[in-house]
Scaffold this motif. Sequence first.
Motif, PDB file in Angstrom:
ATOM      1  N   GLY A  23       0.823  -1.214   0.000  1.00 30.96           N
ATOM      2  CA  GLY A  23       0.000   0.000   0.000  1.00 30.96           C
ATOM      3  C   GLY A  23       0.850   1.254   0.000  1.00 30.96           C
ATOM      4  N   SER A  24       1.967   1.205   0.716  1.00 36.31           N
ATOM      5  CA  SER A  24       2.882   2.341   0.717  1.00 36.31           C
ATOM      6  C   SER A  24       3.520   2.528  -0.650  1.00 36.31           C
ATOM      7  N   ALA A  25       3.962   1.432  -1.224  1.00 32.47           N
ATOM      8  CA  ALA A  25       4.675   1.512  -2.499  1.00 32.47           C
ATOM      9  C   ALA A  25       3.749   1.937  -3.640  1.00 32.47           C
ATOM     10  N   VAL A  26       2.566   1.341  -3.683  1.00 37.40           N
ATOM     11  CA  VAL A  26       1.639   1.671  -4.767  1.00 37.40           C
ATOM     12  C   VAL A  26       0.938   2.977  -4.433  1.00 37.40           C
ATOM     13  N   GLY A  27       1.191   3.998  -5.237  1.00 38.18           N
ATOM     14  CA  GLY A  27       0.591   5.296  -4.936  1.00 38.18           C
ATOM     15  C   GLY A  27       0.642   6.191  -6.146  1.00 38.18           C
ATOM     16  N   LEU A  28       0.693   7.489  -5.889  1.00 39.27           N
ATOM     17  CA  LEU A  28       0.760   8.444  -6.994  1.00 39.27           C
ATOM     18  C   LEU A  28       1.953   8.133  -7.890  1.00 39.27           C
ATOM     19  N   GLY A  29       3.000   7.567  -7.293  1.00 34.46           N
ATOM     20  CA  GLY A  29       4.188   7.231  -8.061  1.00 34.46           C
ATOM     21  C   GLY A  29       3.893   6.246  -9.182  1.00 34.46           C
ATOM     22  N   ASN A  30       2.964   5.330  -8.936  1.00 32.01           N
ATOM     23  CA  ASN A  30       2.636   4.334  -9.947  1.00 32.01           C
ATOM     24  C   ASN A  30       1.632   4.855 -10.960  1.00 32.01           C
ATOM     25  N   PHE A 228      11.537   6.131  -5.752  1.00 33.95           N
ATOM     26  CA  PHE A 228      10.320   6.766  -5.245  1.00 33.95           C
ATOM     27  C   PHE A 228       9.178   5.767  -5.170  1.00 33.95           C
ATOM     28  N   THR A 229       9.003   4.992  -6.211  1.00 30.87           N
ATOM     29  CA  THR A 229       7.839   4.117  -6.272  1.00 30.87           C
ATOM     30  C   THR A 229       7.909   3.010  -5.221  1.00 30.87           C
ATOM     31  N   LEU A 230       9.126   2.626  -4.829  1.00 32.91           N
ATOM     32  CA  LEU A 230       9.232   1.583  -3.802  1.00 32.91           C
ATOM     33  C   LEU A 230       9.229   2.162  -2.395  1.00 32.91           C
ATOM     34  N   SER A 231       8.979   3.453  -2.267  1.00 35.76           N
ATOM     35  CA  SER A 231       8.953   4.116  -0.952  1.00 35.76           C
ATOM     36  C   SER A 231      10.290   4.003  -0.231  1.00 35.76           C
ATOM     37  N   LEU A 232      11.386   4.099  -0.983  1.00 37.18           N
ATOM     38  CA  LEU A 232      12.697   3.977  -0.352  1.00 37.18           C
ATOM     39  C   LEU A 232      13.299   5.348  -0.081  1.00 37.18           C
ATOM     40  N   GLY A 233      14.254   5.394   0.832  1.00 38.31           N
ATOM     41  CA  GLY A 233      15.006   6.626   1.026  1.00 38.31           C
ATOM     42  C   GLY A 233      14.535   7.490   2.169  1.00 38.31           C
ATOM     43  N   MET A 234      13.465   7.117   2.840  1.00 40.48           N
ATOM     44  CA  MET A 234      13.102   7.942   3.984  1.00 40.48           C
ATOM     45  C   MET A 234      12.554   7.151   5.160  1.00 40.48           C
ATOM     46  N   GLY A 235      12.926   5.893   5.213  1.00 36.41           N
ATOM     47  CA  GLY A 235      12.642   5.161   6.434  1.00 36.41           C
ATOM     48  C   GLY A 235      11.251   4.559   6.552  1.00 36.41           C
ATOM     49  N   VAL A 236      10.443   4.612   5.479  1.00 39.50           N
ATOM     50  CA  VAL A 236       9.134   3.965   5.549  1.00 39.50           C
ATOM     51  C   VAL A 236       9.304   2.476   5.811  1.00 39.50           C
ATOM     52  N   MET A 237      10.197   1.849   5.061  1.00 40.63           N
ATOM     53  CA  MET A 237      10.359   0.407   5.202  1.00 40.63           C
ATOM     54  C   MET A 237      11.086   0.059   6.512  1.00 40.63           C
ATOM     55  N   SER A 322      -3.209   5.152   0.869  1.00 45.56           N
ATOM     56  CA  SER A 322      -2.459   4.061   1.493  1.00 45.56           C
ATOM     57  C   SER A 322      -0.953   4.344   1.487  1.00 45.56           C
ATOM     58  N   SER A 323      -0.497   5.254   0.611  1.00 52.68           N
ATOM     59  CA  SER A 323       0.909   5.676   0.651  1.00 52.68           C
ATOM     60  C   SER A 323       1.117   6.772   1.677  1.00 52.68           C
ATOM     61  N   ALA A 324       0.175   7.695   1.725  1.00 57.69           N
ATOM     62  CA  ALA A 324       0.313   8.838   2.633  1.00 57.69           C
ATOM     63  C   ALA A 324       0.376   8.380   4.089  1.00 57.69           C
ATOM     64  N   ILE A 325      -0.383   7.319   4.423  1.00 53.47           N
ATOM     65  CA  ILE A 325      -0.330   6.873   5.816  1.00 53.47           C
ATOM     66  C   ILE A 325       1.076   6.363   6.168  1.00 53.47           C
ATOM     67  N   SER A 326       1.792   5.822   5.200  1.00 52.95           N
ATOM     68  CA  SER A 326       3.152   5.354   5.508  1.00 52.95           C
ATOM     69  C   SER A 326       4.098   6.530   5.721  1.00 52.95           C
ATOM     70  N   LEU A 327       3.909   7.593   4.945  1.00 52.71           N
ATOM     71  CA  LEU A 327       4.744   8.776   5.118  1.00 52.71           C
ATOM     72  C   LEU A 327       4.507   9.384   6.500  1.00 52.71           C
ATOM     73  N   MET A 328       3.232   9.487   6.865  1.00 58.09           N
ATOM     74  CA  MET A 328       2.920  10.080   8.163  1.00 58.09           C
ATOM     75  C   MET A 328       3.388   9.171   9.297  1.00 58.09           C
ATOM     76  N   LEU A 379      16.621  15.440  -0.904  1.00 56.94           N
ATOM     77  CA  LEU A 379      16.505  14.831   0.430  1.00 56.94           C
ATOM     78  C   LEU A 379      16.378  13.311   0.385  1.00 56.94           C
ATOM     79  N   LEU A 380      15.501  12.844  -0.497  1.00 57.98           N
ATOM     80  CA  LEU A 380      15.219  11.412  -0.572  1.00 57.98           C
ATOM     81  C   LEU A 380      16.466  10.623  -0.978  1.00 57.98           C
ATOM     82  N   VAL A 381      17.131  11.132  -1.985  1.00 53.40           N
ATOM     83  CA  VAL A 381      18.306  10.436  -2.501  1.00 53.40           C
ATOM     84  C   VAL A 381      19.435  10.508  -1.470  1.00 53.40           C
TER      85      VAL A 381
HETATM   86  N1  TRP Z   1       5.817   5.003  -3.121  1.00 51.82           N
HETATM   87  C1  TRP Z   1       4.724   5.939  -3.109  1.00 51.82           C
HETATM   88  C2  TRP Z   1       4.222   6.166  -4.501  1.00 51.82           C
HETATM   89  O1  TRP Z   1       4.700   5.566  -5.424  1.00 51.82           O
HETATM   90  C3  TRP Z   1       5.087   7.244  -2.517  1.00 51.82           C
HETATM   91  C4  TRP Z   1       5.742   7.114  -1.216  1.00 51.82           C
HETATM   92  C5  TRP Z   1       5.181   6.695  -0.085  1.00 51.82           C
HETATM   93  C6  TRP Z   1       7.097   7.355  -0.951  1.00 51.82           C
HETATM   94  N2  TRP Z   1       6.111   6.674   0.892  1.00 51.82           N
HETATM   95  C7  TRP Z   1       7.297   7.070   0.375  1.00 51.82           C
HETATM   96  C8  TRP Z   1       8.125   7.774  -1.726  1.00 51.82           C
HETATM   97  C9  TRP Z   1       8.533   7.192   0.926  1.00 51.82           C
HETATM   98  C10 TRP Z   1       9.380   7.898  -1.162  1.00 51.82           C
HETATM   99  C11 TRP Z   1       9.594   7.597   0.141  1.00 51.82           C
HETATM  100  O2  TRP Z   1       3.338   6.966  -4.688  1.00 51.82           O
END
Ligand code: TRP
Length: 455
Positions: A23-30, A228-237, A322-328, A379-381
Amino acid sequence: MSSVEVPREQWATRIGFIFAAVGSAVGLGNIWRFPFQVGQEGGAAFLVMYLMFIVAVGFPAMLVEFVVGRYTERNPVGALREIGSGAWRYVGWIFVATGFVILSYYSVVAGWTIRYTILGLQDGYIADAGEAEAQFVTLASGLDAIALHAVFMLAVIVIVGAGIKRGIELAVKVMVPAIILITIGLAIYAATLEGASEAYAYYLAPEWSVIAANWTSILPAAAGQAFFTLSLGMGVMITYASYLGENRNLAEDGAIVIGFDTAIAFVTGLIVFPVLFTAGVDPADPGAGAIFVSLAAAFGDLTLGWLIGAVFFGTVAIAALSSAISLMEVVVSYVVDERDVNRPTAAVVVGGGLFVLGIPSAYDLVLLDLFDLFADQILLVLGGLLLVVLVSWFLSDLAIAELERGIGDLGWYGSAWIWLARTLVVLVLIVALVLGILDYVEFLTGPFSEWLADL
Ligand code: TRP
């Protein structure tokens, strides 16, 4: 500190963790970013590079975050403080800051998707491209946008405030299957459209000459998109894996998450391009807003387009949620773990702050770009790069041992993973960071200064 006495929450089920990560990975990025990147970067040529980066960069980087989260059982700030020494201890702060900035404007864009869902149901879409564009400009900034940004933030606050099991896990178990089923349904519908075969050729048959001529722009774009699409780079996972109690096979879970994320992005292309080609809209029209304009105009052209469009934009809104909740959750888990604040209060305070920070983005599209480029390309990178360097170069024994917990002896796979992270992943991220900084400077001295001068 209460974090010592209050036991940390955990996912109720294995599938709960996987759904949350998907749910985090699949989002606006996809559903929003991926098709317009494909369009901008030359169709199938981009798709091929992107798939390569998903496997060679995304997968090892995701495992790095997973092992850090499960090993420390902490929020990203606490996790880095535990495994890092010296200046490394502060890397977690970059994650929390990034999450805060990204979510502020992500919520604004998510607000547009709600607006476009309502638009289809209420008035239908406008087929004329010029008028559709004018309509987008009115809807995407100003009071309308601020109001929907507020609505979206409120939904995020309610879910995250309710906790891991009763909030996030419950929500994703409903949302993720819905996203998958509707996306497949829409792709089947799109296959019946007149422009489908032309669209498939554009999307699926790579022209090697396109790659050869444009690889300097395709390469960083594909790498950035994979991250970005895998929600990497900011600690979600890190955060999501920190709620894992058992000895799970993290490599398998990572592969499942990546498989779903990639499949959804791929299938979205099978929807978007047939719709655009059938309506005679050029998929190469660049820009973040363009996909709203061109898709809405294309839906305006189709029989029952209002309904199909509303279902499409509605699905994008759910995926964004479902992505935004992971960011928050990244920010809230920090406040709850380290600041002795209870979860509902933390969600309200963080959400309120995010709403305020998002107002400039909802007010003007140039400001949205200002936030987006800074967070996404720098920031993400940067955060991702520092984490991968720390874990793969300095903590490789710990990382391999943690990955082996739940799998057994990894043999040479373990070393292959670490070496891939040490070399290819680090290299790709450094190149992406440099290009990202250059791009940002160009934006600041170009469009942004023009905007300032016009004030
Ligand atoms: N992966 C999400 C998307 O594709 C966006 C997203 C959620 C995200 N959490 C993230 C991107 C953390 C980078 C880091 O829409």
